[in-house]
Write a protein that holds these residues in place. Structure first.
Motif, PDB file in Angstrom:
ATOM      1  N   SER A  81      52.840 -10.246 -41.706  1.00  0.00           N
ATOM      2  CA  SER A  81      52.449 -11.421 -40.925  1.00  0.00           C
ATOM      3  C   SER A  81      53.235 -12.660 -41.293  1.00  0.00           C
ATOM      4  O   SER A  81      53.467 -13.524 -40.445  1.00  0.00           O
ATOM      5  CB  SER A  81      50.953 -11.705 -41.125  1.00  0.00           C
ATOM      6  N   ASN A 138      47.923 -14.548 -32.529  1.00  0.00           N
ATOM      7  CA  ASN A 138      48.140 -14.041 -33.882  1.00  0.00           C
ATOM      8  C   ASN A 138      46.955 -13.221 -34.386  1.00  0.00           C
ATOM      9  O   ASN A 138      47.145 -12.181 -35.019  1.00  0.00           O
ATOM     10  CB  ASN A 138      48.448 -15.190 -34.839  1.00  0.00           C
ATOM     11  N   ILE A 139      45.749 -13.659 -34.112  1.00  0.00           N
ATOM     12  CA  ILE A 139      44.564 -12.891 -34.524  1.00  0.00           C
ATOM     13  C   ILE A 139      44.531 -11.548 -33.802  1.00  0.00           C
ATOM     14  O   ILE A 139      44.284 -10.503 -34.417  1.00  0.00           O
ATOM     15  CB  ILE A 139      43.274 -13.710 -34.290  1.00  0.00           C
TER      16      ILE A 139
END
Length: 160
Positions: A81, A138-139
């Protein structure tokens, strides 16, 4: 990748045939956006290079190659990430990590989160898409990366 270039070229030709002035205007706007993004992309590339210099593959393999799949997937997802590597670097890196004993589940978590989550690209995305959409994307990418890694783990018999 060649197909994408072909589709883009054909689309550009069709656009130009329909309206040359709009096509020129769109190309100028795209070039302007690209030029404005270059400094942020160079900074991001420099940060990734620094991180890779200080974290060589054998160190990563030491922490990711543990027998604790949960720990490995968690760490790999977090590393993926916050990294920004193109596929032509990340996939050979995963090949090296696989040879050093890192499981397919962990490698799937790393590569999937690497491609789908962008902590380092957050400022760029926020600028163009807004903070809310960037955070949601992103989540969603992170959750999807975990799910994909677990499915890969089930396929390879590493996760029950």
């Amino acid at each position: 990748m060649t197909y994408l270039y072909a589709v883009a070229s054909v689309s550009l030709i069709i656009s130009a045939l329909k309206d040359v002035s709009k096509t020129k205007k769109a190309l100028k706007a795209a070039l302007k956006i690209f030029i404005n993004m270059l400094p942020l992309l160079w900074i991001t590339l420099a940060l990734v290079s620094i991180v890779l210099y200080f974290l060589p593959d054998y160190v990563i393999a030491e922490y990711l190659g543990t027998t604790d799949i949960f720990k490995g997937v968690t760490l790999a997802s977090l590393l993926g990430s916050i990294s920004l590597l193109p596929g032509f670097i990340s996939f050979p890196l995963c090949g090296l990590l696989l040879k050093k004993g890192v499981s397919y589940t962990v490698l799937a978590a790393f590569t999937t989160s690497l491609m789908m989550v962008g902590i380092l690209t957050y400022p760029i995305e926020k600028k163009y898409f807004g903070a809310k959409l960037t955070i949601i994307r992103n989540i969603a990418g992170f959750i999807t990366a975990i799910i994909v890694s677990l499915v890969i783990g089930m396929i390879y018999g590493e996760v029950l």
